[in-house]
Scaffold this motif. Structure first.
Motif, PDB file in Angstrom:
ATOM      1  N   GLY A  24      -7.701  29.867   1.612  1.00  0.00           N
ATOM      2  CA  GLY A  24      -6.740  29.911   2.709  1.00  0.00           C
ATOM      3  C   GLY A  24      -5.735  28.775   2.635  1.00  0.00           C
ATOM      4  N   VAL A  25      -5.156  28.469   3.761  1.00  0.00           N
ATOM      5  CA  VAL A  25      -4.131  27.430   3.844  1.00  0.00           C
ATOM      6  C   VAL A  25      -4.783  26.061   3.674  1.00  0.00           C
ATOM      7  CG1 VAL A  25      -2.397  26.362   5.329  1.00  0.00           C
ATOM      8  CG2 VAL A  25      -2.680  28.838   5.331  1.00  0.00           C
ATOM      9  N   PHE A  26      -4.246  25.276   2.775  1.00  0.00           N
ATOM     10  CA  PHE A  26      -4.750  23.923   2.541  1.00  0.00           C
ATOM     11  C   PHE A  26      -4.072  22.983   3.526  1.00  0.00           C
ATOM     12  CE2 PHE A  26      -4.870  19.761   0.604  1.00  0.00           C
ATOM     13  CZ  PHE A  26      -6.127  19.701   0.013  1.00  0.00           C
ATOM     14  N   PRO A  27      -4.847  22.306   4.373  1.00  0.00           N
ATOM     15  CA  PRO A  27      -4.224  21.355   5.300  1.00  0.00           C
ATOM     16  C   PRO A  27      -3.808  20.100   4.543  1.00  0.00           C
ATOM     17  CG  PRO A  27      -6.601  21.230   5.489  1.00  0.00           C
ATOM     18  CD  PRO A  27      -6.298  22.333   4.498  1.00  0.00           C
ATOM     19  N   ARG A  28      -2.565  19.662   4.729  1.00  0.00           N
ATOM     20  CA  ARG A  28      -2.124  18.432   4.063  1.00  0.00           C
ATOM     21  C   ARG A  28      -3.022  17.290   4.517  1.00  0.00           C
ATOM     22  NH1 ARG A  28       3.270  18.465   1.814  1.00  0.00           N
ATOM     23  NH2 ARG A  28       3.483  16.272   2.289  1.00  0.00           N
ATOM     24  N   LEU A  29      -3.491  16.512   3.564  1.00  0.00           N
ATOM     25  CA  LEU A  29      -4.352  15.365   3.839  1.00  0.00           C
ATOM     26  C   LEU A  29      -3.666  14.118   3.313  1.00  0.00           C
ATOM     27  CD1 LEU A  29      -7.712  16.916   2.542  1.00  0.00           C
ATOM     28  CD2 LEU A  29      -6.963  16.739   4.927  1.00  0.00           C
ATOM     29  N   SER A  30      -3.545  13.098   4.150  1.00  0.00           N
ATOM     30  CA  SER A  30      -2.888  11.856   3.733  1.00  0.00           C
ATOM     31  C   SER A  30      -3.790  10.664   4.001  1.00  0.00           C
ATOM     32  CB  SER A  30      -1.574  11.651   4.488  1.00  0.00           C
ATOM     33  OG  SER A  30      -0.648  12.654   4.145  1.00  0.00           O
ATOM     34  N   PHE A  31      -3.634   9.657   3.153  1.00  0.00           N
ATOM     35  CA  PHE A  31      -4.342   8.400   3.356  1.00  0.00           C
ATOM     36  C   PHE A  31      -3.498   7.281   2.759  1.00  0.00           C
ATOM     37  CE2 PHE A  31      -5.766   9.875  -0.768  1.00  0.00           C
ATOM     38  CZ  PHE A  31      -5.832   8.730  -1.545  1.00  0.00           C
ATOM     39  N   THR A  32      -3.852   6.054   3.092  1.00  0.00           N
ATOM     40  CA  THR A  32      -3.164   4.894   2.560  1.00  0.00           C
ATOM     41  C   THR A  32      -4.014   4.288   1.456  1.00  0.00           C
ATOM     42  OG1 THR A  32      -2.127   4.455   4.692  1.00  0.00           O
ATOM     43  CG2 THR A  32      -2.179   2.629   3.115  1.00  0.00           C
ATOM     44  N   ALA A  33      -3.469   4.235   0.250  1.00  0.00           N
ATOM     45  CA  ALA A  33      -4.142   3.579  -0.875  1.00  0.00           C
ATOM     46  C   ALA A  33      -3.798   2.097  -0.791  1.00  0.00           C
ATOM     47  CB  ALA A  33      -3.693   4.174  -2.193  1.00  0.00           C
TER      48      ALA A  33
ATOM     49  N   PRO B 123       0.848  -1.194   0.000  1.00  0.00           N
ATOM     50  CA  PRO B 123       0.000   0.000   0.000  1.00  0.00           C
ATOM     51  C   PRO B 123       0.883   1.243   0.000  1.00  0.00           C
ATOM     52  CG  PRO B 123      -0.803  -1.594   1.583  1.00  0.00           C
ATOM     53  CD  PRO B 123       0.539  -2.098   1.101  1.00  0.00           C
ATOM     54  N   LEU B 124       0.353   2.347  -0.542  1.00  0.00           N
ATOM     55  CA  LEU B 124       1.166   3.550  -0.586  1.00  0.00           C
ATOM     56  C   LEU B 124       0.457   4.716   0.062  1.00  0.00           C
ATOM     57  CD1 LEU B 124       0.912   5.400  -3.847  1.00  0.00           C
ATOM     58  CD2 LEU B 124       0.425   2.984  -3.975  1.00  0.00           C
ATOM     59  N   THR B 125       1.251   5.589   0.630  1.00  0.00           N
ATOM     60  CA  THR B 125       0.723   6.802   1.235  1.00  0.00           C
ATOM     61  C   THR B 125       0.533   7.843   0.144  1.00  0.00           C
ATOM     62  OG1 THR B 125       1.821   6.333   3.324  1.00  0.00           O
ATOM     63  CG2 THR B 125       1.150   8.624   2.934  1.00  0.00           C
ATOM     64  N   VAL B 126      -0.662   8.419   0.127  1.00  0.00           N
ATOM     65  CA  VAL B 126      -1.001   9.464  -0.834  1.00  0.00           C
ATOM     66  C   VAL B 126      -1.251  10.736  -0.033  1.00  0.00           C
ATOM     67  CG1 VAL B 126      -2.641  10.208  -2.610  1.00  0.00           C
ATOM     68  CG2 VAL B 126      -2.018   7.777  -2.403  1.00  0.00           C
ATOM     69  N   THR B 127      -0.586  11.823  -0.430  1.00  0.00           N
ATOM     70  CA  THR B 127      -0.722  13.096   0.282  1.00  0.00           C
ATOM     71  C   THR B 127      -1.208  14.177  -0.672  1.00  0.00           C
ATOM     72  OG1 THR B 127       1.037  12.476   1.819  1.00  0.00           O
ATOM     73  CG2 THR B 127       0.475  14.817   1.686  1.00  0.00           C
ATOM     74  N   LEU B 128      -2.278  14.842  -0.273  1.00  0.00           N
ATOM     75  CA  LEU B 128      -2.806  15.993  -0.999  1.00  0.00           C
ATOM     76  C   LEU B 128      -2.257  17.223  -0.311  1.00  0.00           C
ATOM     77  CD1 LEU B 128      -4.881  13.548  -1.155  1.00  0.00           C
ATOM     78  CD2 LEU B 128      -6.457  15.242  -2.009  1.00  0.00           C
ATOM     79  N   ASP B 129      -1.743  18.184  -1.107  1.00  0.00           N
ATOM     80  CA  ASP B 129      -1.026  19.282  -0.453  1.00  0.00           C
ATOM     81  C   ASP B 129      -1.385  20.687  -0.941  1.00  0.00           C
ATOM     82  OD1 ASP B 129       0.195  19.188  -2.939  1.00  0.00           O
ATOM     83  OD2 ASP B 129       2.231  19.263  -2.159  1.00  0.00           O
ATOM     84  N   GLY B 130      -2.465  20.845  -1.703  1.00  0.00           N
ATOM     85  CA  GLY B 130      -2.823  22.197  -2.111  1.00  0.00           C
ATOM     86  C   GLY B 130      -3.964  22.229  -3.098  1.00  0.00           C
ATOM     87  N   LEU B 131      -4.451  23.434  -3.368  1.00  0.00           N
ATOM     88  CA  LEU B 131      -5.480  23.658  -4.381  1.00  0.00           C
ATOM     89  C   LEU B 131      -4.858  24.421  -5.539  1.00  0.00           C
ATOM     90  CD1 LEU B 131      -8.615  24.857  -2.365  1.00  0.00           C
ATOM     91  CD2 LEU B 131      -8.177  22.596  -3.322  1.00  0.00           C
ATOM     92  N   ALA B 132      -5.297  24.107  -6.753  1.00  0.00           N
ATOM     93  CA  ALA B 132      -4.785  24.796  -7.941  1.00  0.00           C
ATOM     94  C   ALA B 132      -5.801  24.622  -9.063  1.00  0.00           C
ATOM     95  CB  ALA B 132      -3.426  24.233  -8.334  1.00  0.00           C
TER      96      ALA B 132
END
Length: 191
Positions: A144-153, A66-75
């Motif tokens: 505003g500030v995007f909180p980093r969101l992580s999950f395990t795929a 499984p891999l860790t996936v991190t979301l880190d911003g809006l664009a």
């Protein structure tokens, strides 16, 4: 002919947090949170033979954890002609390795090579002409500030989409668990 792509599912708790960014942008067609995903390889409309070969190739893919996936911003994609609002995903070596494997499998199944550079993301909205660059910039500033969101795929999925202008609904046609992964989406979330 089915319209297919491969991707990673977004757990419900991460989708809920991403859904807080919905609204306030004229010209946006918001994606339903249940349809959020990270596309690994878009195929479009394919015949049944290519679909079957793709499924077989994905089922036989190299075992990987499984891999860790991190979301880190809006664009937004499109610059002066914005066409999509998205949450960016950190392009880790593990994520890129999975995407490259899906590209190889798709080509072996008979798909044309993907010409676009892989930019991992979760599409939140598709934008039309009413979504001006100024309106998009304003929305991004207001977010505003995007909180980093992580999950395990814990698995990759083969999705189908009904014929439309994009944005779902999407259906998981088959799932390919990672080693030690379970058939559900990742349950771990932090951020």
């Amino acid at each position: 002919m089915p319209r297919l792509f491969t991707g990673l599912e977004i757990p419900a708790e991460i989708a809920e947090r991403l859904s807080f960014f919905r609204g306030g942008l004229p010209g946006a067609r918001w994606i339903e949170p249940s349809d959020y995903h990270v596309t690994l390889r878009f195929l479009g409309e394919v015949d049944d033979v290519l679909a079957a070969d793709l499924d077989a190739g994905l089922a036989e893919a190299r075992p990987r954890p499984p891999l860790t996936v991190t979301l880190d911003g809006l664009a937004a994609f499109g610059g002066d002609k914005p066409r999509a609002l998205y949450a960016s995903v950190v392009a880790t070596p593990e994520l890129i390795a999975v995407q490259e494997e899906h590209e190889r499998i798709a080509r072996r199944a008979g798909a044309e090579p993907e010409r676009r550079k892989f930019t991992p993301h979760v599409t939140l909205a598709r934008l039309n002409r009413e979504a001006t660059p100024e309106a998009v910039a304003h929305l991004l500033a207001q977010a505003g500030v995007f909180p980093r969101l992580s999950f395990t795929a814990r698995r990759a999925a083969l999705y189908s989409a009904r014929t439309s202008r994009g944005g779902g609904p999407y259906l998981v046609e088959a799932a390919y668990p990672f080693v030690g992964g379970e058939c559900g989406t990742g349950e771990d979330a932090d951020g």
